[in-house]
Every structure is written in structure tokens, then in C-alpha cells.
Design a protein around this motif. Structure first.
Motif, short mmCIF file in Angstrom:
data_model
loop_
_atom_site.label_atom_id
_atom_site.label_comp_id
_atom_site.label_asym_id
_atom_site.label_seq_id
_atom_site.Cartn_x
_atom_site.Cartn_y
_atom_site.Cartn_z
N SER A 1 5.76 24.61 13.91
CA SER A 1 6.39 24.84 12.86
C SER A 1 7.25 25.86 13.07
CB SER A 1 5.35 24.68 11.72
OG SER A 1 4.88 25.92 11.40
N SER A 2 6.90 26.95 14.00
CA SER A 2 7.53 28.12 14.18
C SER A 2 9.13 27.83 14.42
CB SER A 2 6.91 28.81 15.18
OG SER A 2 5.39 29.25 14.93
N TYR B 1 2.74 35.83 5.26
CA TYR B 1 2.68 35.84 6.93
C TYR B 1 3.63 36.41 7.49
CZ TYR B 1 3.04 32.62 11.09
OH TYR B 1 2.92 32.20 12.38
N TYR C 1 7.52 35.49 9.07
CA TYR C 1 8.73 34.95 8.42
C TYR C 1 9.67 36.10 8.30
CZ TYR C 1 5.79 31.74 5.94
OH TYR C 1 4.66 30.98 5.42
N ASN D 1 4.72 29.75 0.18
CA ASN D 1 3.35 29.60 1.27
C ASN D 1 2.35 29.16 0.51
OD1 ASN D 1 1.47 31.36 3.98
ND2 ASN D 1 1.98 28.92 3.74
N ASN E 1 -1.26 32.24 3.88
CA ASN E 1 -1.97 33.06 4.79
C ASN E 1 -1.52 34.42 4.62
OD1 ASN E 1 -2.70 34.36 7.10
ND2 ASN E 1 -1.53 33.05 8.38
N ASP F 1 6.31 26.56 3.31
CA ASP F 1 5.62 26.53 4.43
C ASP F 1 4.26 25.69 3.69
OD1 ASP F 1 4.05 26.61 6.42
OD2 ASP F 1 4.50 28.75 6.97
N ILE G 1 2.08 24.29 6.21
CA ILE G 1 1.25 23.93 7.29
C ILE G 1 -0.28 23.90 6.92
CG2 ILE G 1 0.93 26.53 7.72
CD1 ILE G 1 1.68 24.14 10.31
N TYR G 2 -0.84 24.50 5.79
CA TYR G 2 -2.24 24.26 5.42
C TYR G 2 -2.40 23.40 4.56
CZ TYR G 2 -2.80 28.85 8.15
OH TYR G 2 -2.75 29.80 9.01
N SER H 1 -0.68 21.85 13.86
CA SER H 1 -1.74 22.77 14.38
C SER H 1 -2.82 23.20 13.45
CB SER H 1 -0.82 24.20 14.54
OG SER H 1 0.18 24.26 15.30
N LYS H 2 -2.79 23.14 12.14
CA LYS H 2 -4.07 23.19 11.53
C LYS H 2 -4.88 22.25 11.19
CE LYS H 2 -1.82 27.48 11.66
NZ LYS H 2 -2.20 28.69 12.31
N ARG I 1 1.64 22.26 20.08
CA ARG I 1 2.95 22.66 19.62
C ARG I 1 3.71 21.36 18.87
NH1 ARG I 1 2.16 25.71 17.65
NH2 ARG I 1 3.94 27.01 17.74
#
Ligand SMILES: Cc1ncc(COP(=O)(O)O)c(C=O)c1O
Length: 386
Positions: A98-99, A123, A126, A169, A173, A197, A199-200, A226-227, A235
């Protein structure tokens, strides 16, 4: 040296990691790592088989710049199932983690000198993505009593004509807290592009995570494998963006990245089709994290840390350590305390300062390690702190 690169801040946790490596090289074998933000699980078995099969079939070439169509479709299905939102596959772009998606969102939205709003603590990468686009990160202080979420009334005073986006987010995080749908709705109503974001998502143990897409289409949703699926090294991430931005995003991807890794896309499709089934690998991992969390949060409280906001998601607890920092027997800042803990207890944690100046006073504990390790870590911390 490029000035933008010079302005970027490095991860303080890397100092801790380097210290851990040095201690291990010197023969210290009982270090418990609670500093890393990386699942301790193997990738889902279906994803492993999918990669092996893809390799045998030589699926090792470039893919469509947006990613394989069946995977993009599966992501649309996921968002429909979990959030009831309709997105078409031409709004989904697979990225190598995601980066790079965060980077491309910033390159797309900002001109030099523009401003992007983010939270402190938050995070820490950012701000560096914002700087990479020659824009200016505008930090909004948040704290435990709002669950480290923005107070939307205060947010207004940070918005200027140069503001081009706002980061959210949730679960966040470093604190694992969830943003309420009411706050998300209010943020959406500001009319600014929201970089959300997610991602979690999928690692939520109490309550429900909401997607920004439920509240606005003027959003750049970031997510990845990833998570939730323990695929950090593969990746693979993605962005769901407004239709009108897709042409430019595709141009960025074609030039800067070409496409996301082909084998990882096969692993991801298997994860969405198989690992998410009832009783599948994703559920197993989520249960394990929740069991650890249910032990860790009360255990940290019982030895003197304060945890004001509920860590309902991700795999982090952001614990207020000010009580110890104000005690002359311990170092007086969170970085010193993290180093001292490592030295004396062999437990590695991340100093809160890594997430912004307002993280001072806190330690982030990651529970992406076994319950046995966590129980042992708490025993050692208890001895050290008393
Ligand atoms: C909040 C947040 N966003 C994004 C990322 C980047 O994840 P990746 O590039 O592996 O998808 C991380 C990694 O720790 C994170 O914590």
C-alpha cells in the motif's frame, strides 16, 4: 543531496531494531520482539499453493498496469460484501504494497507547497509521502480521550485554501482505535479528498470498521494484503480511487511502477477466495490476535500503564507510560525507557515518539507475537517496573 530527502524523518524504531540485532549477535537469545508491525503468521496456505502453481505456470510477466482483472473484481466484491458499497473494477489499482499507493495519491493530489492534513500521533510515514510530493504535512494534535481521532470542530482551523487532502486511518496505527461512522461522515462532509488508509481492516475485534467509501466517493482508499493476510514480504496493496483520477493514476503507475508483482497477485486472489471463508486462515489469525489482546490490555493496566482508548483493532496497544517517566528510577522520556526496557528485560517495544511529537510519554506494544511471548514479556516488565 536532494533537499526533500533530507527533510524526511527516519524511523526511531530502527535504532531499537539495530540494538536488538546487536544483542542477538552478542549471544542474547531471549529477546521478545513487540516492536514490529508485522504479523508473525505464515501466509495463508491457499496463497502459498497459488504462488507455487503460478510459478510452475510461469506467471512471471508484467500484468495489466492496474492489476489482474479477476483480482480487481474480487476486491470490488469484498467492498460490496463488507461495506455495502458498489465500486467498479476500473477504479481499483493494485500496487506493490500500500506504500506506493500512498505515494501516488500524494503525487496526484498535491502541487508543491500544498498542504495535507494528518494526525499527530499517527503513522509516521504519511508526512514523508507528503514531503515526497513537495507538499507540506499539517499535523493536527489528537489524544487518547478522542481515541486518537480528529475532533472535527478543531479540524476546521487547520484547513486553508492550500489544503488538498486529509489522511484518516482506522483502525489506527499506533493505537488500534476505530473512528466512529459519525466522525467519518463529518470528515467526508468537509468536501476535501480523503485519503483513507484501511490497511488494518479485517483485524477488528470489537465494533465495526467502516470504509470511507460509505460516506463519499471523493476518497482514495488504501488497503492491502500485508496485515490481514500476513503477506508483508509479498508487497501487494491497492487503491480504490474516484473514476476521474484513474487515467492519471494509471499514467503514474505505468511510468513509476509498471505493475504490481504478478505472483503476489495470484496469492492475493487465493486469499480473498479461500482464506476469508468461515473458519479459514484469516479468521484463525484474527482469533489469535484477539486472544493476545484480551490478555495484554488488562495485563499492561495491572502493571501501571494507562490505556484510555480501546485498542479495538490492528495489533497494537499504545500505552501511556508517563507514570514511569515521572518516576526518578526510570528514564524520563519514552525513547530512553524503550532502550532501558530492552537492556534490562530483553523486551523490545516502540517509543511513542516514533509516531510524532505527541507520542512522547507512550510506548507502542505490538501483539504480533505469540501469547506465550506476551505473557513472558509482561512478567519481565512487572519485575522491572516494581
Ligand atoms: C498505517 C499503515 N499504513 C500503511 C502501511 C504500509 O503497509 P504496506 O506497504 O506493507 O502495505 C503500514 C505498515 O506498517 C501501516 O502501519
Amino acid at each position: 543531496m536532494n533537499q526533500t530527502v533530507k527533510q524526511m524523518t527516519s524511523f526511531i524504531v530502527m535504532d531499537i531494531l539495530e540494538r536488538v540485532e546487536k544483542m542477538r549477535a552478542e549471544g542474547v537469545s531471549d529477546i521478545i520482539s513487540m516492536e514490529v508491525g508485522e504479523p508473525d503468521f505464515d501466509i495463508p496456505s491457499s496463497s502459498k499453493s497459488a504462488v507455487e502453481q503460478a510459478l510452475r505456470r510461469s506467471n512471471t510477466h508484467y500484468t495489466h498496469s492496474l492489476g489482474d482483472e479477476p483480482l480487481r473484481q474480487a476486491i470490488c466484491d469484498l467492498y460490496r460484501r463488507e461495506y455495502g458499497v458498489e465500486v467498479t473494477s476500473d477504479r481499483v489499482m493494485l500496487t506493490s504494497g500500500s506504500s506506493p499507493a500512498i505515494l501516488m495519491a500524494m503525487l496526484l493530489l498535491c502541487n508543491p507547497g500544498d498542504e495535507v492534513i494528518l494526525s499527530n500521533p499517527g503513522y509516521s510515514c504519511y508526512a514523508n509521502f507528503v514531503r515526497a510530493a513537495h507538499a507540506v504535512p499539517v499535523e493536527v494534535p489528537v489524544d487518547a480521550h478522542t481515541g486518537f481521532c480528529y475532533d472535527v470542530r478543531e479540524l476546521h482551523s487547520y484547513i486553508t485554501p492550500r489544503t488538498k487532502a486529509i489522511f484518516v486511518n482506522s483502525p489506527m496505527n499506533p493505537a488500534g482505535t476505530l473512528m466512529s461512522p459519525e466522525v467519518m461522515k463529518e470528515i467526508a462532509s468537509l468536501g476535501l479528498p480523503v485519503v483513507s488508509d484501511e490497511i488494518y481492516h479485517g483485524l477488528v475485534y470489537e465494533g465495526k470498521a467502516h470504509s470511507m467509501l460509505e460516506f463519499t466517493d471523493n476518497t482514495y482508499v488504501l488497503n492491502g494484503f500485508s496485515k490481514r493476510f500476513a503477506m508483508t514480504g509479498l508487497r501487494l496493496g491497492y487503491m480504490i480511487a474516484p473514476q476521474a483520477s484513474m487515467r492519471d493514476l494509471r499514467t503514474l503507475q505505468q511510468n513509476l511502477m509498471i505493475c504490481a508483482p504478478s505472483l503476489s497477485q495470484k496469492a492475493a486472489l487465493a486469499a480473498l477466495n479461500e482464506a476469508l471463508k468461515e473458519g479459514g486462515d484469516a479468521e484463525r489469525m484474527r482469533h489469535a490476535y484477539d486472544e493476545r489482546r484480551r490478555f495484554l490490555v488488562p495485563a499492561l493496566r495491572s502493571i501501571g500503564f494507562m490505556i484510555e482508548s480501546n485498542p479495538a483493532g490492528a495489533f497494537y496497544v499504545f500505552a501511556d507510560a508517563r507514570r514511569f517517566l515521572n518516576d526518578s528510577r526510570f528514564p524520563s522520556d519514552c525513547y530512553g525507557l524503550a532502550l532501558d526496557l530492552l537492556e534490562h528485560t530483553h523486551v523490545a517495544v516502540t517509543p511513542g515518539i516514533d509516531f510524532g511529537s505527541r507520542g512522547e510519554g507512550y510506548l507502542r506494544f505490538s501483539y504480533a507475537t505469540s501469547l506465550e511471548n506476551i505473557q513472558e514479556a509482561v512478567r519481565r516488565l512487572k519485575d522491572y517496573l516494581s
